[in-house]
Design a protein around this motif. Structure first.
Motif: not given
Length: 154
Positions: A70-77, A130-133
């Motif tokens: 599973v590849y998870v990306r955040f918009a805000v780092h 989950l937070p940030g996802v």
């Protein structure tokens, strides 16, 4: 790694093959008597070369037929958000591993599920919340060609 001699490497290789091997069998395998073998083994544990001993369980026998990357990306780092994400995934047993990676994804997870319906429910109810996802992409394993095995000791 430079601190390891031929016998140390042989001990580590033998234990990677069979972590339940008795000290007597291990000593015989590497050509030592039992006391020096036990002493070397304790040193390898104390020096951190051996982190733990554990059993490798069968996903099939446990009914975990789906294995996904599973590849998870955040918009805000944001560091705090990433820390919260990393803390929360520690408590989710079906996430076998999590790696913070470079590239288009921020994290790559290895996840197991009983079937596709179970996997879909996990994605909807847990992972996406989950937070940030902000984005999730899955690659389902069709067949395992090589499983995680022994680490190279050369």
């Amino acid at each position: 790694m430079n601190d390891l001699d031929k016998i140390d490497r042989a001990l580590l290789a033998a234990l990677q093959t069979d972590g339940r091997m008795s000290n007597a069998k291990l000593a015989e395998t590497v050509g030592l008597s039992e006391t020096p073998c036990a002493r070397r083994l304790r040193r390898l544990e104390n020096d951190g070369y051996i982190e733990r001993y554990r059993a490798e369980l069968s996903r099939r026998a446990l009914g975990l037929g789906v294995y996904a990357f599973v590849y998870v990306r955040f918009a805000v780092h944001d560091k705090n958000q990433a820390n919260r994400f990393e803390r929360e995934i520690q408590a989710i047993p079906r996430i076998l591993s999590c790696h913070n990676v470079s590239g288009t994804a921020d994290y790559v997870l290895q996840v197991v599920a009983h079937d596709l319906e179970d996997y879909g429910t996990f994605m909807r109810d847990q992972l996406r919340g989950l937070p940030g996802v902000t984005a999730v992409e899955s690659a389902l394993s069709l067949r395992e060609v090589k499983s995680p095995g022994a680490l190279p000791l050369a």
